[in-house]
Design a protein around this motif. Structure first.
Motif, PDB file in Angstrom:
ATOM      1  N   SER A  14     -17.177  25.806 -18.251  1.00 48.89           N
ATOM      2  CA  SER A  14     -15.869  26.434 -18.120  1.00 48.89           C
ATOM      3  C   SER A  14     -14.974  25.607 -17.193  1.00 48.89           C
ATOM      4  O   SER A  14     -15.314  25.383 -16.033  1.00 48.89           O
ATOM      5  N   VAL A  15     -13.849  25.140 -17.729  1.00 52.41           N
ATOM      6  CA  VAL A  15     -12.911  24.347 -16.927  1.00 52.41           C
ATOM      7  C   VAL A  15     -11.957  25.314 -16.238  1.00 52.41           C
ATOM      8  O   VAL A  15     -11.205  26.025 -16.896  1.00 52.41           O
ATOM      9  N   ARG A  16     -12.013  25.339 -14.888  1.00 46.13           N
ATOM     10  CA  ARG A  16     -11.145  26.274 -14.142  1.00 46.13           C
ATOM     11  C   ARG A  16      -9.831  25.561 -13.817  1.00 46.13           C
ATOM     12  O   ARG A  16      -9.656  24.975 -12.760  1.00 46.13           O
ATOM     13  N   ALA A  17      -8.921  25.612 -14.788  1.00 48.68           N
ATOM     14  CA  ALA A  17      -7.697  24.803 -14.697  1.00 48.68           C
ATOM     15  C   ALA A  17      -6.681  25.345 -13.705  1.00 48.68           C
ATOM     16  O   ALA A  17      -5.895  24.583 -13.141  1.00 48.68           O
ATOM     17  N   ALA A  18      -6.671  26.655 -13.521  1.00 48.55           N
ATOM     18  CA  ALA A  18      -5.757  27.242 -12.520  1.00 48.55           C
ATOM     19  C   ALA A  18      -6.467  28.439 -11.911  1.00 48.55           C
ATOM     20  O   ALA A  18      -7.144  29.185 -12.622  1.00 48.55           O
ATOM     21  N   GLU A  19      -6.340  28.597 -10.585  1.00 52.61           N
ATOM     22  CA  GLU A  19      -7.042  29.696  -9.935  1.00 52.61           C
ATOM     23  C   GLU A  19      -6.158  30.333  -8.872  1.00 52.61           C
ATOM     24  O   GLU A  19      -5.620  29.621  -8.009  1.00 52.61           O
ATOM     25  N   ASP A  20      -5.984  31.628  -8.989  1.00 51.50           N
ATOM     26  CA  ASP A  20      -5.213  32.395  -8.000  1.00 51.50           C
ATOM     27  C   ASP A  20      -3.848  31.790  -7.696  1.00 51.50           C
ATOM     28  O   ASP A  20      -3.460  31.653  -6.532  1.00 51.50           O
ATOM     29  N   VAL A  21      -3.153  31.394  -8.725  1.00 51.19           N
ATOM     30  CA  VAL A  21      -1.830  30.792  -8.519  1.00 51.19           C
ATOM     31  C   VAL A  21      -0.814  31.905  -8.284  1.00 51.19           C
ATOM     32  O   VAL A  21      -0.719  32.843  -9.074  1.00 51.19           O
TER      33      VAL A  21
ATOM     34  N   GLY B 223      -1.653  35.912  -8.800  1.00 57.02           N
ATOM     35  CA  GLY B 223      -3.088  35.711  -9.058  1.00 57.02           C
ATOM     36  C   GLY B 223      -3.385  35.150 -10.436  1.00 57.02           C
ATOM     37  O   GLY B 223      -4.356  35.541 -11.074  1.00 57.02           O
ATOM     38  N   LEU B 224      -2.581  34.208 -10.890  1.00 53.18           N
ATOM     39  CA  LEU B 224      -2.771  33.644 -12.238  1.00 53.18           C
ATOM     40  C   LEU B 224      -3.968  32.688 -12.247  1.00 53.18           C
ATOM     41  O   LEU B 224      -4.014  31.732 -11.476  1.00 53.18           O
ATOM     42  N   SER B 225      -4.933  32.992 -13.092  1.00 52.01           N
ATOM     43  CA  SER B 225      -6.103  32.119 -13.242  1.00 52.01           C
ATOM     44  C   SER B 225      -6.274  31.799 -14.721  1.00 52.01           C
ATOM     45  O   SER B 225      -6.156  32.685 -15.563  1.00 52.01           O
ATOM     46  N   VAL B 226      -6.520  30.546 -15.014  1.00 52.06           N
ATOM     47  CA  VAL B 226      -6.716  30.125 -16.410  1.00 52.06           C
ATOM     48  C   VAL B 226      -7.986  29.295 -16.478  1.00 52.06           C
ATOM     49  O   VAL B 226      -8.189  28.383 -15.669  1.00 52.06           O
TER      50      VAL B 226
END
Lengths: 348, 236
Positions: free
Chosen positions: A29-36, A18-21
Motif C-alpha cells: 500500500s502506497v501511502r501517498a498522502a497522510e493527515d493532510v 485529515g485527508l489521507s490517500v
C-alpha cells in the motif's frame, strides 16, 4: 503586515481535514498522502510545495475526485459547506470547472488531440452556460489572446501542433473560462521556459485578482511560490510538515526539512539534503524526515503532532495522529491569522 | 593540458524541402576544448544550437564544417576498435529523464542491457547493478519498477548510472537538471561534482540556468542566436 485570509463570513472557502490517500499496488500500500490539513481563504494564494513524488498532485486529484479506482481516500474536503468527498459523481461534475477548476501538469495529455484548441477552451461555456458554440469560441479566442495565444490560425490548430508551453496556456485559459471560485494549478509553469512562465503566471494572477478566485498552487518551483503566494504549505513524504505565510517560510523556516529544502536553492549554494527520499510503502516510523534530519533525537522515533505557533512564537494548540478531523484544534475555537504557523516537529 | 575532446571551427546547416531547398544554419565556426577533470559550461538562448553542438561532440551528428578530435584524432575518420572506444568513452545524458529510458523495460532490464552489451558475465550483473545504483544514490528497491513508476530525478540518475557503466572519460550533459526539483537538482549537481573529483571526468554542461553553470563550470562558452560563439565575457 497582517493579512486576514478568511472570507467575508470568516470561513475559509476550502477546508481540507485529515485527508489521507493510499494506493493498493502489487508491492504494497502506497501511502501517498497522510493527515493532510489546510485551509484556503477566499482570494488567497496557497502554495503547496515539496519534492517530486511527495504527494502534492495526489492531494489536488483527491479534492477534484479524479483519483483512479485503486485509491482509498479518507478525511474531508469541505467546500461551501459540502464535503466534496461525499458528493455524488453528478454533483461533483457540476462543481468541476464552474466552481473549482484544475490546471493539469501535463497539458499535452490532458487536452483532446483531435479537437481544435478554441473549441476545447469554449466547450465549457457552451456545455455549462448554454452559450452558442460560435460565441463560445469567440470568447475562447479572447481569453487565449490574453494569455499570449493570439491569431485565428492558431485557434484552429490542434493540441499536437502546439508546443508544451502553448498547450499549458490553453489549459489555463480553459480553467478560467467559467470564472471558478477556486483554481487548482498543478505545476502550471512546468512546461514553460523561464520568461514565458513569468508572463503566463503574471496573467493568471491578474485574472485571479479580477475574479477574486482563490488559488491552490502546487509546485516544486520554490521561486514561483515565493513570488506569488500568500501562504506556503511544505509537504514531505505525504505529510504537510509546515504551514506559514510566504514571508515567514522564506525568512524563518521552522521545520528542519523546510530549512534543508531552502538550502538547495542556488543562492544558498545547492546544498543537497543528505540521504534518499523514503519509500511511501514503508515510510519511516515517527517523524518521516528523521532519517535525513541533522537535528534528530530519540523522540523523533515517535510521530510528532502538528503544533500551531502564534506570531509571537508561542505554541498554543496541536493535533496528532487523528489529524484535524475535529472541528477545531484542541485549544478550542481560535481566531486565526495569516501570521500563525503550523509545524510538525518535536523541536516545537 | 591535453584536450580529451576538441571541436574545431564546427558548423552545422540543416536543409529541408526536396525541390526548393531551404538552408538553416544552426552553428557557425565554434571551437571548444574539453580537458580531464574540468567542466565546460555551454549557454545560449533557445535555438542557438547548444544541443546540436552537444550531439556533434558526442558523435551523434556530423558537422557540416569543421571537425571534432578525440584524443587528437578526427572522430569521423575512426573505424573499428577506435570508434568503439570513442562511443563508449564519450557519453551523453539527455534533458528529458523519462524519455531517456525505455518505458517498456524495468530499470533492472535497462541496466542489464548495457551490461550485456559490455559482455559482462551474467553472474556479475546483480553486483554491478548494485554498485552503480549506490554510486548514483539510488536504493535497490527501484530495480523492479518501470520509468513511469519512479520520479524524474530517479530516472535522471538511472540514465547517468547507465552512462557511467561504460566508464566514460567525457560526459555531455544536456540540461541534466532542468526537469528536476531543487532538492533533486542539488543532489544531482553534488553527485556530478563528486564523480568528477573521483574519476577525473570531463563535462560539457549545457544549461540555460546561469546559477547552475556558475556552480559547476571552470570555463563558460555562450552561443548567440546565430549559433556563433559569443564574445560576451562570462564570469564563473
Amino acid at each position: 503586515m497582517s493579512r486576514d485570509y478568511q472570507g467575508t463570513n470568516g470561513e475559509p472557502i476550502l477546508k481540507i481535514k485529515g485527508l489521507s490517500v493510499s494506493f493498493e499496488t502489487a508491492l504494497g500500500s502506497v501511502r501517498a498522502a497522510e493527515d493532510v490539513c489546510f485551509e484556503l481563504g477566499e482570494g488567497e494564494t496557497l502554495a503547496l510545495v515539496g519534492e517530486t513524488g511527495c504527494g502534492k498532485s495526489v492531494v489536488a486529484s483527491a479534492i477534484m475526485r479524479l483519483l483512479p479506482p485503486n485509491a482509498s481516500v479518507r478525511g474531508r474536503a469541505v467546500y461551501a459547506g459540502r464535503d466534496l468527498l461525499r458528493l455524488s459523481e453528478r454533483q461533483m461534475a457540476d462543481i468541476r470547472g464552474s466552481e473549482i477548476s484544475i490546471i493539469f501538469q501535463n497539458p499535452s495529455l490532458a487536452l483532446n488531440p483531435i479537437i481544435p484548441v478554441a473549441e476545447q477552451i469554449g466547450e465549457m461555456l457552451h456545455m455549462r452556460k448554454g452559450i452558442p458554440l460560435g460565441r463560445s469560441i469567440q470568447m475562447a479566442w479572447e481569453m487565449a489572446s490574453r494569455l499570449g495565444l493570439s491569431g485565428i490560425e492558431k485557434m484552429k490548430m490542434f493540441p499536437f501542433q502546439f508546443s508544451g508551453g502553448m498547450n499549458q496556456r490553453v489549459m489555463i485559459a480553459t480553467s478560467l473560462m467559467l470564472s471558478p471560485r477556486i483554481i487548482i494549478a498543478d505545476e502550471p509553469s512546468k512546461a514553460l521556459d523561464a520568461s514565458t512562465a513569468r508572463e503566463v503566471m503574471a496573467e493568471l494572477m491578474r485574472i485571479k485578482r479580477q475574479t477574486g478566485a482563490a488559488l491552490l498552487l502546487i509546485t516544486h518551483d520554490i521561486g514561483l511560490a515565493k513570488e506569488i503566494s500568500d501562504r506556503v504549505a511544505v509537504m514531505y513524504c505525504g505529510q504537510i510538515v509546515e504551514t506559514a505565510s510566504s514571508r515567514d517560510i522564506f525568512s524563518r523556516p521552522l521545520h528542519p526539512y523546510t530549512e534543508a529544502l531552502l538550502s538547495c536553492l542556488p543562492e544558498r549554494g545547492f546544498q543537497s539534503i543528505p540521504g534518499v527520499t523514503p519509500s511511501m510503502i514503508h515510510p519511516p516510523e515517527g517523524c518521516r524526515f528523521s532519517p535525513r534530519c541533522l537535528l534528530r533525537r530519540e523522540r523523533c522515533n515517535t510521530r510528532p503532532e502538528m503544533v500551531r505557533i502564534s506570531s509571537n512564537g508561542e505554541s498554543y494548540g496541536s493535533y496528532g495522529s487523528g489529524g484535524c478531523n475535529g472541528n477545531e484544534y484542541d485549544t478550542g475555537s481560535i481566531d486565526r491569522s495569516v501570521n500563525d504557523r503550523e509545524v510538525r516537529c518535536w523541536l516545537y | 593540458m591535453l584536450a580529451v575532446l576538441r571541436a574545431e571551427e564546427v558548423g552545422k546547416t540543416y536543409y529541408s524541402g526536396l525541390i526548393f531547398r531551404k538552408r538553416q544554419r544552426i552553428l557557425e565556426g565554434v571551437t571548444l576544448q574539453m580537458e580531464e577533470g574540468r567542466t565546460v559550461g555551454l549557454m545560449g538562448v533557445s535555438g542557438s544550437g547548444k544541443t546540436t553542438l552537444g550531439k556533434i561532440m558526442a558523435g551523434l551528428e556530423r558537422p557540416t564544417s569543421g571537425r571534432v578530435l578525440y584524443s587528437g584524432k578526427e572522430i569521423w575518420s575512426m573505424q573499428g576498435r577506435e570508434m568503439l572506444a570513442f562511443r563508449r568513452q564519450v557519453q551523453m545524458v539527455f534533458q528529458d529523464p523519462e524519455g531517456s529510458l525505455n518505458p517498456r523495460k524495468s530499470i533492472k532490464s535497462s541496466i542489464h542491457e548495457v551490461l550485456s552489451l559490455l559482455k559482462v558475465p551474467a553472474k556479475k550483473w546483480q553486483e554491478r547493478t548494485a554498485e552503480i545504483l549506490e554510486m548514483v544514490g539510488l536504493s535497490e528497491e527501484i530495480v523492479c519498477r518501470y520509468p513511469a513508476q519512479i520520479s524524474g530525478g530517479q530516472c535522471q540518475r538511472v540514465a547517468l548510472g547507465r552512462a557511467l557503466l561504460l566508464r566514460p572519460r567525457v560526459l555531455i550533459l544536456d540540461e541534466p537538471t532542468s526537469a528536476l526539483d531543487i532538492s533533486v537538482q542539488a543532489q544531482m549537481l553534488g553527485l556530478l561534482k563528486k564523480l568528477q573529483r573521483d574519476t577525473g571526468l570531463a563535462y560539457l554542461l549545457i544549461s540555460h540556468q546561469p546559477e547552475v553553470i556558475r556552480f559547476m563550470a571552470d570555463e563558460t562558452i555562450v552561443l548567440n542566436a546565430r549559433g556563433e560563439r559569443s564574445n560576451q565575457k562570462w564570469e564563473n
